[in-house]
Write a protein that holds these residues in place. Structure first.
Motif, PDB file in Angstrom:
ATOM      1  N   LYS A   9     -25.273   6.075 -12.536  1.00 38.25           N
ATOM      2  CA  LYS A   9     -24.458   4.920 -12.913  1.00 38.25           C
ATOM      3  C   LYS A   9     -25.119   3.598 -12.514  1.00 38.25           C
ATOM      4  CE  LYS A   9     -20.002   2.776 -12.252  1.00 38.25           C
ATOM      5  NZ  LYS A   9     -19.576   2.018 -11.107  1.00 38.25           N
ATOM      6  N   ASP A  31     -24.226  -0.390 -20.072  1.00 40.86           N
ATOM      7  CA  ASP A  31     -23.018  -0.243 -19.259  1.00 40.86           C
ATOM      8  C   ASP A  31     -23.134   1.047 -18.446  1.00 40.86           C
ATOM      9  OD1 ASP A  31     -20.495  -0.344 -18.160  1.00 40.86           O
ATOM     10  OD2 ASP A  31     -19.471   0.244 -20.012  1.00 40.86           O
ATOM     11  N   ARG A  33     -21.024   2.654 -16.545  1.00 38.42           N
ATOM     12  CA  ARG A  33     -19.906   3.604 -16.659  1.00 38.42           C
ATOM     13  C   ARG A  33     -20.019   4.440 -17.920  1.00 38.42           C
ATOM     14  NH1 ARG A  33     -15.096  -0.414 -16.230  1.00 38.42           N
ATOM     15  NH2 ARG A  33     -16.479  -1.328 -17.760  1.00 38.42           N
TER      16      ARG A  33
END
Length: 173
Positions: A9, A31, A33
């Protein structure tokens, strides 16, 4: 597994951005996530569904070769990165040392950051949960065969991580 996914992540967006030349900071592929979700669904979940762990030998071999590649890159960089590291500024050239003193390796160095190495070292030897499934999947399970598998696996891992750590330290102090 949680720590690996946390690394995915936090570090995968930077790696993806490094491969791409565009400067799109709000893109979906940057991103963390979303990349974590894609990695979990497309890689981790299918591997977790396998009925036997024998197939994971292929993924382990692939990750071992990636680690060998990493160790070779760090070894090559040892002789290509100068010490002290010159940084060019708009006004002047600064000399910044790679180490805390004079670009010489120290046998042992303790600092407040040294404490962070302890969980990493302890976590690296938590392979005992895989021993029983590996033993069960040996062709002719025996104590001596399992001992050979264990010594080979831990020995190769220790060697490649030791080389990476040694040359990483000698490169960046």
């Amino acid at each position: 597994m949680s720590s690996y996914l946390l690394i995915v992540k936090s570090e995968l967006p930077g790696a993806v951005a490094g491969f791409l030349s565009s400067d799109e900071s709000g893109s979906w592929y940057l991103d963390g996530r979303l990349l974590l979700l894609i990695t979990s669904v497309c890689i981790v979940f299918p591997l977790a569904l396998l009925p036997k762990i024998g197939f994971l030998g292929y993924t382990s071999s692939l990750s071992f070769f990636f680690m060998v590649y990493f160790a070779l890159v760090v070894m090559i960089k040892k002789w290509s990165i100068p010490c002290p590291l010159p940084l060019n500024s708009a006004m002047e050239t600064l000399q910044v040392s790679n180490s805390t003193g004079d670009c010489k390796a120290k046998l042992f160095h303790l600092s407040k950051e040294s404490v962070y190495a302890i969980p990493t070292m302890a976590f690296s030897f938590l392979c005992h949960t895989s021993v029983l499934p590996i033993y069960c999947e040996l062709r002719s399970p025996s104590k001596s065969r399992m001992q050979n598998v264990t010594v080979t696996g831990i020995g190769l891992s220790f060697l490649i991580y030791f080389i990476s750590a040694l040359f990483g330290y000698l490169t960046f102090y």
